[in-house]
Design a protein around this motif. Structure first.
Motif, PDB file in Angstrom:
ATOM      1  N   THR A  92       0.896  -1.292   0.181  1.00 44.52           N
ATOM      2  CA  THR A  92      -0.055   0.012   0.115  1.00 44.52           C
ATOM      3  C   THR A  92       0.761   1.165  -0.155  1.00 44.52           C
ATOM      4  O   THR A  92       2.080   1.272   0.344  1.00 44.52           O
ATOM      5  CB  THR A  92      -0.805   0.108   1.252  1.00 44.52           C
ATOM      6  OG1 THR A  92      -0.100   0.308   2.419  1.00 44.52           O
ATOM      7  CG2 THR A  92      -1.546  -1.474   1.434  1.00 44.52           C
ATOM      8  N   PRO A  93       0.227   2.471  -0.334  1.00 46.16           N
ATOM      9  CA  PRO A  93       1.092   3.774  -0.105  1.00 46.16           C
ATOM     10  C   PRO A  93       1.771   3.923   1.041  1.00 46.16           C
ATOM     11  O   PRO A  93       2.867   4.173   1.442  1.00 46.16           O
ATOM     12  CB  PRO A  93       0.136   4.818  -0.493  1.00 46.16           C
ATOM     13  CG  PRO A  93      -0.846   4.075  -1.757  1.00 46.16           C
ATOM     14  CD  PRO A  93      -1.134   2.562  -1.018  1.00 46.16           C
ATOM     15  N   TYR A  94       1.020   3.511   2.102  1.00 45.46           N
ATOM     16  CA  TYR A  94       1.397   3.615   3.622  1.00 45.46           C
ATOM     17  C   TYR A  94       2.468   2.522   3.833  1.00 45.46           C
ATOM     18  O   TYR A  94       3.559   2.966   4.436  1.00 45.46           O
ATOM     19  CB  TYR A  94       0.289   3.499   4.553  1.00 45.46           C
ATOM     20  CG  TYR A  94       0.627   3.837   6.057  1.00 45.46           C
ATOM     21  CD1 TYR A  94       1.083   4.951   6.270  1.00 45.46           C
ATOM     22  CD2 TYR A  94       0.546   2.714   6.853  1.00 45.46           C
ATOM     23  CE1 TYR A  94       1.353   5.130   7.414  1.00 45.46           C
ATOM     24  CE2 TYR A  94       0.930   3.035   8.346  1.00 45.46           C
ATOM     25  CZ  TYR A  94       1.375   4.330   8.739  1.00 45.46           C
ATOM     26  OH  TYR A  94       1.575   4.657   9.785  1.00 45.46           O
ATOM     27  N   GLY A 140      -5.260   3.310   5.539  1.00 45.91           N
ATOM     28  CA  GLY A 140      -6.083   2.400   4.488  1.00 45.91           C
ATOM     29  C   GLY A 140      -7.477   2.772   3.902  1.00 45.91           C
ATOM     30  O   GLY A 140      -7.909   2.820   2.708  1.00 45.91           O
ATOM     31  N   HIS A 183      -8.528   5.886   3.975  1.00 46.22           N
ATOM     32  CA  HIS A 183      -8.354   7.081   2.928  1.00 46.22           C
ATOM     33  C   HIS A 183      -8.050   6.538   1.512  1.00 46.22           C
ATOM     34  O   HIS A 183      -8.471   7.318   0.545  1.00 46.22           O
ATOM     35  CB  HIS A 183      -7.127   8.072   3.562  1.00 46.22           C
ATOM     36  CG  HIS A 183      -7.584   8.585   4.918  1.00 46.22           C
ATOM     37  ND1 HIS A 183      -8.294   9.737   4.899  1.00 46.22           N
ATOM     38  CD2 HIS A 183      -6.823   8.335   6.347  1.00 46.22           C
ATOM     39  CE1 HIS A 183      -8.426  10.236   6.077  1.00 46.22           C
ATOM     40  NE2 HIS A 183      -7.784   9.298   6.882  1.00 46.22           N
ATOM     41  N   TYR A 184      -7.229   5.345   1.572  1.00 40.67           N
ATOM     42  CA  TYR A 184      -6.904   5.179   0.353  1.00 40.67           C
ATOM     43  C   TYR A 184      -7.814   4.378  -0.374  1.00 40.67           C
ATOM     44  O   TYR A 184      -8.339   4.552  -1.687  1.00 40.67           O
ATOM     45  CB  TYR A 184      -5.633   3.835   0.338  1.00 40.67           C
ATOM     46  CG  TYR A 184      -5.242   3.461  -0.966  1.00 40.67           C
ATOM     47  CD1 TYR A 184      -4.838   4.327  -2.115  1.00 40.67           C
ATOM     48  CD2 TYR A 184      -5.165   2.001  -1.140  1.00 40.67           C
ATOM     49  CE1 TYR A 184      -4.231   3.860  -3.154  1.00 40.67           C
ATOM     50  CE2 TYR A 184      -4.643   1.481  -2.332  1.00 40.67           C
ATOM     51  CZ  TYR A 184      -4.242   2.123  -3.195  1.00 40.67           C
ATOM     52  OH  TYR A 184      -3.525   1.900  -4.444  1.00 40.67           O
ATOM     53  N   LYS A 185      -8.814   3.594   0.212  1.00 40.54           N
ATOM     54  CA  LYS A 185      -9.971   2.894  -0.238  1.00 40.54           C
ATOM     55  C   LYS A 185     -10.965   3.883  -0.657  1.00 40.54           C
ATOM     56  O   LYS A 185     -11.838   3.728  -1.616  1.00 40.54           O
ATOM     57  CB  LYS A 185     -10.502   2.076   0.837  1.00 40.54           C
ATOM     58  CG  LYS A 185      -9.729   0.718   0.772  1.00 40.54           C
ATOM     59  CD  LYS A 185     -10.276  -0.432   1.458  1.00 40.54           C
ATOM     60  CE  LYS A 185     -10.208  -0.176   3.127  1.00 40.54           C
ATOM     61  NZ  LYS A 185     -10.629  -1.366   3.824  1.00 40.54           N
ATOM     62  N   CYS A 210       0.780   8.713  -4.760  1.00 43.05           N
ATOM     63  CA  CYS A 210       0.693   7.627  -3.716  1.00 43.05           C
ATOM     64  C   CYS A 210       2.000   6.823  -3.427  1.00 43.05           C
ATOM     65  O   CYS A 210       2.087   6.596  -2.015  1.00 43.05           O
ATOM     66  CB  CYS A 210      -0.218   6.662  -4.380  1.00 43.05           C
ATOM     67  SG  CYS A 210      -1.901   7.057  -4.519  1.00 43.05           S
ATOM     68  N   TYR A 211       2.925   6.815  -4.051  1.00 42.51           N
ATOM     69  CA  TYR A 211       4.089   6.196  -3.685  1.00 42.51           C
ATOM     70  C   TYR A 211       5.534   6.910  -3.919  1.00 42.51           C
ATOM     71  O   TYR A 211       6.258   6.607  -3.151  1.00 42.51           O
ATOM     72  CB  TYR A 211       4.228   4.896  -4.828  1.00 42.51           C
ATOM     73  CG  TYR A 211       2.818   3.933  -4.981  1.00 42.51           C
ATOM     74  CD1 TYR A 211       2.767   3.146  -3.794  1.00 42.51           C
ATOM     75  CD2 TYR A 211       2.179   4.113  -5.866  1.00 42.51           C
ATOM     76  CE1 TYR A 211       1.908   2.196  -3.570  1.00 42.51           C
ATOM     77  CE2 TYR A 211       1.135   3.113  -5.777  1.00 42.51           C
ATOM     78  CZ  TYR A 211       0.939   2.153  -4.728  1.00 42.51           C
ATOM     79  OH  TYR A 211      -0.167   1.475  -4.581  1.00 42.51           O
ATOM     80  N   LYS A 238      -2.238  11.738   2.838  1.00 40.03           N
ATOM     81  CA  LYS A 238      -3.575  12.038   2.977  1.00 40.03           C
ATOM     82  C   LYS A 238      -4.001  13.192   1.865  1.00 40.03           C
ATOM     83  O   LYS A 238      -4.975  13.149   1.154  1.00 40.03           O
ATOM     84  CB  LYS A 238      -4.027  12.239   4.119  1.00 40.03           C
ATOM     85  CG  LYS A 238      -4.217  11.093   5.151  1.00 40.03           C
ATOM     86  CD  LYS A 238      -4.769  11.365   6.432  1.00 40.03           C
ATOM     87  CE  LYS A 238      -3.832  12.019   7.307  1.00 40.03           C
ATOM     88  NZ  LYS A 238      -4.415  12.266   8.800  1.00 40.03           N
ATOM     89  N   PHE A 253      -4.280  11.836  -1.584  1.00 39.38           N
ATOM     90  CA  PHE A 253      -5.479  11.332  -1.815  1.00 39.38           C
ATOM     91  C   PHE A 253      -6.342  12.292  -2.207  1.00 39.38           C
ATOM     92  O   PHE A 253      -7.458  12.114  -3.347  1.00 39.38           O
ATOM     93  CB  PHE A 253      -5.791  10.274  -0.693  1.00 39.38           C
ATOM     94  CG  PHE A 253      -4.903   9.332  -0.435  1.00 39.38           C
ATOM     95  CD1 PHE A 253      -4.136   8.740  -1.269  1.00 39.38           C
ATOM     96  CD2 PHE A 253      -5.142   8.894   0.838  1.00 39.38           C
ATOM     97  CE1 PHE A 253      -3.328   7.620  -1.077  1.00 39.38           C
ATOM     98  CE2 PHE A 253      -4.036   7.696   1.167  1.00 39.38           C
ATOM     99  CZ  PHE A 253      -3.431   7.162   0.108  1.00 39.38           C
TER     100      PHE A 253
END
Length: 273
Positions: free
Chosen positions: A47-49, A171, A173-175, A201-202, A239, A242
């Motif tokens: 994931t990005p995190y 996650g 926030h990403y979803k 994101c990355y 965040k 996003f």
């Protein structure tokens, strides 16, 4: 049909659906013969995190981490870019962060998938006709002596013990981005949108430079407090990214363009009164 899609369909159709209060008997430790065996020749989507935590643990830049430790799988059914941890090029294809005797060398910042194992989380798509909630399931595909241990947990206790809460929080926030209903309306990302998505994101180092060294802050209303937070904290920048992507990809009102920029655009389009 891709392997990812096949696996998801199998999980949705065949796996028992568990809640936070269901129980799991499992323990992993160096006394097991299979210790570290699950850390080789496996697809671990980051994931990005995950990427943010891992590269900070290693003390390297986002770009260095991406170049050295990740792969970008190509799947025509996948609209937005995803990142997979690159296994070593040895015969065992072991995770590059696993030591045979010490185990995980980045344990404090290991990815979400590694923390959750052997618990999985499925997120069925929601629709008005068939709304389904997320559910947990147990992955028992690989031989693992950990299932023969006596320690028992509820799924809730396992999540708490493995330090998953901050991962789940980010996650969410990403979803909100990748599972947004407007994502369905995008047939495919053009190269520019792929680059935007991947950067925000990355590749946070590049995204931070984009925000502070381009005309970004001349175009968007970003208050001083937010600027300070995203300059100093990667979590806040992620965040923020996003929200910027929701604006840029879906046209959602998550960012505010400065009034003079809008007026200039109206003049250029011949819409000014």
């Amino acid at each position: 049909m891709s392997e990812i899609t096949k696996l998801k369909e199998t999980i949705l159709k065949e796996y028992p659906r568990l809640t936070l209060d269901d129980k799991l008997k499992f323990s992993c430790h160096c006394g097991l013969k299979c210790f570290n065996s699950c850390c080789a020749d496996v697809n671990i989507f980051l994931t990005p995190y995950d990427v943010m935590r891992m590269r900070k643990h290693l003390g390297i830049s986002s770009q260095e981490f991406i170049d050295e430790y990740t792969l970008l799988p190509i799947d025509r059914n996948q609209k937005y870019p995803v990142v997979v941890l690159k296994m070593s090029e040895t015969e065992t294809k072991r995770c590059p962060f696993v030591d045979e005797t010490k185990g995980c060398t980045i344990y404090e910042d290991r990815p979400w998938a590694c923390r959750m194992y052997p618990v999985g989380l499925a997120s069925p798509k929601e629709s008005e006709a068939n709304a389904e909630e997320e559910f947990y399931f147990i992955m028992e595909e690989m031989p693992c002596e950990g299932f023969g241990e006596e320690q028992t947990w509820t799924i809730r206790q396992w999540i708490e013990n493995q330090g998953i809460e901050p991962y789940n929080e980010m996650g969410t926030h990403y979803k909100d981005l990748v599972m947004h209903e407007k994502m369905e309306n995008i047939p495919e990302f053009d190269p520019k949108k792929i680059e935007m998505f991947f950067m925000a994101c990355y590749n946070l180092d590049t995204f931070r430079r984009f925000v502070f060294e381009s005309r970004f802050l001349q175009k968007f209303e970003v208050d001083e407090d937010t600027q300070k937070r995203i300059r100093e904290r990667d979590e806040e920048l992620l965040k923020f990214g996003f929200e910027w992507l929701k604006f840029s990809l879906f046209g959602l009102p998550t960012m505010k363009i400065k009034s003079y920029v809008l007026e200039k655009k109206k003049i250029e389009m011949g819409l000014a009164v």
